[in-house]
Design an enzyme around this catalytic site. Structure first.
Site, PDB file in Angstrom:
ATOM      1  NE  ARG A 157      -2.021  -1.155   3.510  1.00 50.25           N
ATOM      2  CZ  ARG A 157      -2.282  -2.200   4.279  1.00 50.25           C
ATOM      3  NH1 ARG A 157      -3.393  -2.858   4.116  1.00 50.25           N
ATOM      4  NH2 ARG A 157      -1.459  -2.596   5.216  1.00 50.25           N
ATOM      5  CG  ASP A 177       6.701  -6.856  -3.020  1.00 55.21           C
ATOM      6  OD1 ASP A 177       6.676  -8.066  -2.741  1.00 55.21           O
ATOM      7  OD2 ASP A 177       5.953  -6.016  -2.498  1.00 55.21           O
ATOM      8  CB  ALA A 238       9.069   5.938   6.792  1.00 50.49           C
ATOM      9  CB  ALA A 239       9.318   0.095   6.815  1.00 53.95           C
ATOM     10  CG  ASP A 264       8.887   7.973  11.143  1.00 54.08           C
ATOM     11  OD1 ASP A 264       8.989   8.958  11.906  1.00 54.08           O
ATOM     12  OD2 ASP A 264       7.830   7.340  10.988  1.00 54.08           O
ATOM     13  CD  GLU A 269      10.226   3.083  16.931  1.00 59.02           C
ATOM     14  OE1 GLU A 269       9.066   3.307  17.312  1.00 59.02           O
ATOM     15  OE2 GLU A 269      10.515   2.852  15.755  1.00 59.02           O
ATOM     16  CG  HIS A 288       6.857   5.112  14.882  1.00 62.89           C
ATOM     17  ND1 HIS A 288       7.239   3.857  15.278  1.00 62.89           N
ATOM     18  CD2 HIS A 288       5.932   4.918  13.907  1.00 62.89           C
ATOM     19  CE1 HIS A 288       6.578   2.950  14.596  1.00 62.89           C
ATOM     20  NE2 HIS A 288       5.768   3.572  13.746  1.00 62.89           N
ATOM     21  CB  ALA A 291       0.243   6.741  11.211  1.00 60.79           C
TER      22      ALA A 291
END
Ligand code: NAD
Length: 538
Positions: A157, A177, A238-239, A264, A269, A288, A291
């Site tokens: 996505r 992928d 950023a995964a 990110d 963390e 992070h 979102a």
């Protein structure tokens, strides 16, 4: 689900949620209670009589909470990851768990693009310079992104949106992928050149990661892979922390192979203040934030409110990650077989360890009368979860499988040793590749596996399973037991298979209480009699 009595269904919102969710409920004449920041004990005391729970990531819906929630039918997660919900315990109790997979892909993709530009033009460093009273642009010479090549690792996505946006600013986009079909329905990925990982590393000026954290992606960006990147490339993660070997990135930056990196997400963390990557000027970090946009938070709040209202008022389980949309009574009876199918899918995905192209499912006995469709979906969900993030569900699984070129052949069979029903599944790689078989049934309400490849056994597919192929000689089991014992790992159950094949290798299936670390697996692998060892999480 419509409660038989006249009582208003009770919906409890346990984490901060955009107020638009309350508006959705009000429009549908539902009145949720909002109680945030409850401890597990407080939740246990509050949940009896509650029909629906809504959480984000803070509140943990544990087995204890689920057991206390006698009326509970659904848990909704505003967002994607469901690590804070014991989904196995929910499934066992017939409680539907749903998430909002559409919510934050665009927002996260935009952050990756923002980090790409920030790296190209040194924006955070320039900002620091000006605030410190500097003005000279020395050391801040940037590079255009237009005409450069972006390598997207993981074209799901988020990866797709990143690819589209990058093309929009004039970049050439490569993607890696292995689960996607290179031929076939490539419409959604048009404009992106699918390549092998090494080629992506060699050709890309920017590399952006968008894979879930799984056994196959842990440390995907390792020292060896970084040795292949084009000199001066820049890396964006950023995964998930863990898909990048942070020490290796540090070496690559020091050596000048990477010209910059943006993170990110981190292994730990928040990262410790003395983390070496935080000390570097060529590294950009964000907490992070993927979102975190108003739009994404609004979207997930509205989505979850609509989904919960639909479930309560119309019985439709949209984006259910553990149950298909079927009447609650059938679901309750059928759910052990769904769990079995999901576990079988999960087993085969891990056993094959790469893309699966063909699945043969045979359903025998009474369970075949309920229909094969939901069992096929559960099998696909269990299988796909190993290569996709938590957004796989009973609705999107067939489309995701099609996109990955997975052919499903199904059949029913009247003859079954276990009258209640049996599932038999074989999964294969592309023609001529590996294939594995698993067969199972349900005893009481517990899924049981009675065959794996050529070995008959009686296995409860729950917990870590250590699978061995070893020379058939005395002392192997003793040695295995003492290695595990030395590492404080208790064995629940051992099943052994007789020697088979020309090499005459015996098989072992050890269900463990604790998950062994890589050092334990290495120690087992080094045993003289050991030919193959694999850890499977069920
Ligand atoms: P997705 O499931 O839609 O896509 C993941 C893709 O990765 C799939 O196409 C899959 O085939 C591919 N893949 C799996 N294993 C691979 C491998 N070994 N090599 C290459 N590709 C592989 O997931 P998504 O929603 O696009 O999310 C991508 C990542 O972003 C996830 O790790 C997710 O947790 C993370 N995420 C981060 C934030 C944040 O705040 N930074 C927010 C949302 C999502």
């Amino acid at each position: 689900m419509t409660p038989d009595d006249d009582r208003q269904p009770r919906i409890l919102i346990c984490d901060e949620l955009n107020p638009a969710a309350l508006e959705v409920f009000r429009r549908r004449s539902l009145e949720p209670e909002v109680r945030t920041g409850l401890t597990e004990d407080e939740l246990v005391a509050t949940v009896p009589g509650v029909d629906a729970l809504i959480v984000r990531s803070a509140t943990k819906i544990t087995r204890r909470v689920l057991e206390a929630a006698t009326e509970l039918r659904v848990v909704g997660r505003a967002g994607i990851g469901v690590d804070n919900i014991d989904t196995d315990a929910a499934t066992e109790r017939g409680v539907v768990v749903m998430n909002t997979p559409r919510g934050n892909a665009t927002t996260t993709a935009e952050l990756a693009i923002a980090l790409l530009f920030s790296l190209a033009r040194h924006i955070p460093r320039a900002d620091r310079l000006v605030r410190a009273g500097g003005w000279k642009a020395k050391g801040l010479m940037g590079s255009e992104v237009s005409g450069k090549t972006l390598g997207v690792i993981g074209l799901g996505r988020i990866g797709r949106i990143v690819g589209e946006r990058a093309r929009g600013v004039g970049m050439k986009v490569l993607a890696y992928d292995p689960y996607l079909e290179t031929e076939g329905p490539g419409g959604t990925i048009s404009g992106v050149e699918l390549v092998k990982l090494d080629e992506l590393l060699e050709r890309s000026d920017f590399i952006s990661l968008h894979v879930p954290l799984t056994d196959s992606t842990r440390n995907l960006i390792s020292w060896e892979r970084l040795a292949k990147v084009k000199r001066g490339a820049r890396l964006i993660n950023a995964a998930r922390g863990g898909v990048v070997d942070e020490e290796a990135v540090l070496d690559a930056l020091t050596e000048g192979r990477l010209a910059g990196a943006a993170f990110d997400v981190f292994d730990q963390e928040p990262p410790p203040a003395d983390h070496p990557l935080l000390q570097r000027d060529d590294v950009i970090v964000t907490p992070h934030l993927g979102a975190s946009s108003r739009e994404a938070q609004l979207r997930v709040a509205v989505d979850i409110a609509e989904q919960i209202a639909n479930f309560i008022q119309n019985g439709v389980a949209e984006n259910a990650i553990n149950a298909p949309s079927m009447p609650a009574e059938i679901l309750a009876e059928y759910s052990p077989f769904l769990r079995l199918a999901e576990k079988m899918g999960s087993f085969l995905a891990q056993r094959i360890g790469g893309p699966i192209r063909k699945i043969e499912l045979s359903v025998a006995g009474d369970v075949s009368k309920v229909g094969v469709e939901h069992l096929r979906l559960a099998l696909l969900v269990g299988m796909l979860r190993h290569s996709l993030d938590a957004g796989v569900n009973f609705v999107n699984a067939p489309a995701l499988a099609r996109e990955r070129g997975i052919l499903v052949l199904e059949s029913t069979d009247d003859k079954a040793v276990h009258r209640i029903g049996e599932l038999r599944v074989r999964a294969s790689e592309r023609a001529g590749g590996k294939s594995h078989r698993i067969e199972g049934t349900v005893f009481g309400r517990e899924p049981r596996v009675f065959r794996i490849d050529d070995v008959s056994l009686d296995l409860s597919p729950r917990g870590p399973l250590l699978l061995t192929r070893h020379k058939d000689q005395p002392g192997v089991l003793g040695e295995l037991g003492s290695i595990l014992g030395r590492h404080g790992i208790n064995i629940q159950r051992v099943e052994l298979g007789p020697p088979v094949g020309s090499a005459g290798l015996a098989a072992g299936f050890l269900t463990l209480y604790e998950l062994p670390g890589p050092d334990v697996i290495d120690a087992v692998r080094e045993m003289e009699a050991m030919e193959e060892v694999q850890l499977i999480r069920l």
